[in-house]
Design a protein around this motif. Structure first.
Motif, PDB file in Angstrom:
ATOM      1  N   HIS A  93       0.493   1.632   8.622  1.00 60.00           N
ATOM      2  CA  HIS A  93      -0.073   2.250   7.409  1.00 60.00           C
ATOM      3  C   HIS A  93      -1.602   2.323   7.508  1.00 60.00           C
ATOM      4  N   ARG A  96       7.746   9.566  -9.195  1.00 61.09           N
ATOM      5  CA  ARG A  96       6.782   8.567  -8.735  1.00 61.09           C
ATOM      6  C   ARG A  96       5.462   8.691  -9.493  1.00 61.09           C
ATOM      7  N   HIS A 105       6.568   8.711   3.104  1.00 58.42           N
ATOM      8  CA  HIS A 105       7.542   8.505   2.031  1.00 58.42           C
ATOM      9  C   HIS A 105       7.836   9.819   1.299  1.00 58.42           C
ATOM     10  N   PHE A 120      -0.136  -6.798  -4.120  1.00 58.99           N
ATOM     11  CA  PHE A 120       1.318  -6.942  -4.025  1.00 58.99           C
ATOM     12  C   PHE A 120       1.749  -8.369  -4.316  1.00 58.99           C
ATOM     13  N   ARG A 167       2.796   2.557  -5.099  1.00 53.98           N
ATOM     14  CA  ARG A 167       2.091   1.354  -5.531  1.00 53.98           C
ATOM     15  C   ARG A 167       0.837   1.049  -4.710  1.00 53.98           C
ATOM     16  N   LYS A 181      -1.934  -1.892   5.800  1.00 55.29           N
ATOM     17  CA  LYS A 181      -1.025  -2.982   6.139  1.00 55.29           C
ATOM     18  C   LYS A 181      -1.457  -3.559   7.474  1.00 55.29           C
ATOM     19  N   ASP A 193      -2.604  -6.426   0.109  1.00 57.53           N
ATOM     20  CA  ASP A 193      -1.756  -7.625   0.050  1.00 57.53           C
ATOM     21  C   ASP A 193      -1.936  -8.410  -1.243  1.00 57.53           C
ATOM     22  N   ARG A 240       5.949   7.299 -13.032  1.00 57.82           N
ATOM     23  CA  ARG A 240       6.162   5.857 -12.877  1.00 57.82           C
ATOM     24  C   ARG A 240       4.850   5.123 -12.615  1.00 57.82           C
TER      25      ARG A 240
HETATM   26  P1  AMP Z   1       6.404   2.277  -3.537  1.00 59.64           P
HETATM   27  O1  AMP Z   1       6.663   3.373  -2.535  1.00 59.64           O
HETATM   28  O2  AMP Z   1       5.532   2.709  -4.640  1.00 59.64           O
HETATM   29  O3  AMP Z   1       7.654   1.612  -4.010  1.00 59.64           O
HETATM   30  O4  AMP Z   1       5.576   1.156  -2.753  1.00 59.64           O
HETATM   31  C1  AMP Z   1       6.137   0.551  -1.623  1.00 59.64           C
HETATM   32  C2  AMP Z   1       5.174   0.595  -0.467  1.00 59.64           C
HETATM   33  O5  AMP Z   1       4.230  -0.439  -0.626  1.00 59.64           O
HETATM   34  C3  AMP Z   1       5.848   0.362   0.865  1.00 59.64           C
HETATM   35  O6  AMP Z   1       5.834   1.524   1.635  1.00 59.64           O
HETATM   36  C4  AMP Z   1       5.049  -0.665   1.565  1.00 59.64           C
HETATM   37  O7  AMP Z   1       4.537  -0.176   2.779  1.00 59.64           O
HETATM   38  C5  AMP Z   1       3.889  -0.977   0.641  1.00 59.64           C
HETATM   39  N1  AMP Z   1       3.729  -2.436   0.551  1.00 59.64           N
HETATM   40  C6  AMP Z   1       4.646  -3.329   0.165  1.00 59.64           C
HETATM   41  N2  AMP Z   1       4.142  -4.594   0.222  1.00 59.64           N
HETATM   42  C7  AMP Z   1       2.869  -4.458   0.671  1.00 59.64           C
HETATM   43  C8  AMP Z   1       1.820  -5.382   0.961  1.00 59.64           C
HETATM   44  N3  AMP Z   1       1.978  -6.696   0.764  1.00 59.64           N
HETATM   45  N4  AMP Z   1       0.640  -4.899   1.415  1.00 59.64           N
HETATM   46  C9  AMP Z   1       0.474  -3.581   1.589  1.00 59.64           C
HETATM   47  N5  AMP Z   1       1.409  -2.664   1.337  1.00 59.64           N
HETATM   48  C10 AMP Z   1       2.595  -3.087   0.888  1.00 59.64           C
END
Ligand code: AMP
Ligand code: ZN
Ligand code: FE
Ligand code: FE
Length: 288
Positions: free
Chosen positions: A254, A103, A43, A158, A138, A258, A155, A106
């Protein structure tokens, strides 16, 4: 006998953003999974490029250097994959740096809100989960909650606190998707819209936005992705055909962060060849 088709996975994350494998470990995992060509697409950063290049050359695997840009339009989050961009391109790199900076603030604001609500968490604990120079996100909040024993998998965080609609959610600065396509093109790279119709999002992106991105030079759509069900795949495939876009498939691995497994979706060699052909050649595919 025809040789078997190469296994090509064009979307993965390392500890340079929110994956759990270091760039070296990511390449090692790809080799173990039977991947022939891997793209590293952290990212908003190219911080994992050098290390993964060294590992790919050492281990004899193909590597496409890329990024996944977090974009936003009308409050809706859109992810754009940029392949083979020039890492010295000033406009793109300035925008990515701005996104990473935002980021950080935030994340601190989100942690503050969560701590105020009584969730056992400090900003220092979260920072301890972010590798030096990595793009914070996040998932690092989730990792801090795993480290202090509050939850056992990302998970859970989230599902309760970290989703886009959560009361704790805070936006960060992000590019408009059409502007991002333009910057990727200007940097000599090739733009592919990642998981365009993700089911887990609150609202589905309109076809018109993809059309607008295509007019700005978008090369492809990531049709085959875990976040797409049969309907989303059909819709994305139809749209790609109608707009003359390439079709890719990838894992969005990931590490342990993930459930996505390497090469669970893959891209055809002809499509990778098109991606290479459409790039400026400043950044090339690393070949064993
Ligand atoms: P952010 O970049 O801070 O907006 O966070 C988004 C990232 O969180 C994404 O790249 C997703 O891969 C990850 N993400 C979203 N939902 C989940 C989940 N349920 N479990 C693990 N990672 C997640
Ligand atoms: Zn991620
Ligand atoms: Fe994404
Ligand atoms: Fe991703």
């Amino acid at each position: 006998m025809t040789p078997s088709a190469p296994v090509i996975d064009l979307h993965t994350h390392s500890t340079a953003s929110d994956g759990t494998d270091s760039p070296t470990a990511l390449v090692e995992s790809a080799v173990a999974a039977g991947v022939d060509v891997l793209a590293i697409t952290d990212h908003d950063t190219v911080a994992g490029w050098d290390e993964s290049t060294g590992a790919a050359l050492r281990l004899g695997i193909g590597l496409v250097r890329g990024i996944e840009i977090s974009c936003k339009r009308d409050g809706r989050s859109i992810h754009l994959l940029g392949y083979l961009t020039d890492p010295a391109s000033p406009d793109l790199m300035t925008e990515l740096a701005r996104a990473r900076e935002s980021r950080t603030t935030r994340l601190e604001r989100m942690v503050c809100k969560m701590a105020e609500a009584g969730i056992p968490l400090t900003y220092a604990e979260v920072l301890a989960q972010v590798a030096p120079g990595a793009t914070p996100g996040r998932p690092h909040i989730a990792d801090a909650l795993i480290a202090n024993g509050t939850i056992t998998h990302r998970d859970e965080a989230f599902a309760s606190w970290l989703h886009d609609g959560s009361e704790f959610y805070v936006h960060h600065y992000s590019l408009d998707p059409v502007e991002a396509v333009r910057l990727v093109r200007e940097a000599g790279g090739v733009a592919v819209h990642a998981h365009p119709f993700t089911r887990t999002r609150a609202r589905v992106a309109p076809d018109e936005l993809v059309e607008e991105m295509a007019a700005a030079g978008l090369a492809g759509l990531e049709v085959d992705h875990r976040d797409h069900g049969a309907d989303e795949r059909r819709r994305a495939g139809d749209l790609a055909r109608a707009l003359g876009l390439l079709v890719t498939g990838s894992s969005d691995y990931h590490g342990t962060g993930k459930r996505n497994r390497l090469a669970e979706h893959t891209t055809r060699a002809e499509v990778l060849a098109q991606i290479e052909e459409r790039s400026s050649g400043v950044t090339q595919v690393v070949r064993p």
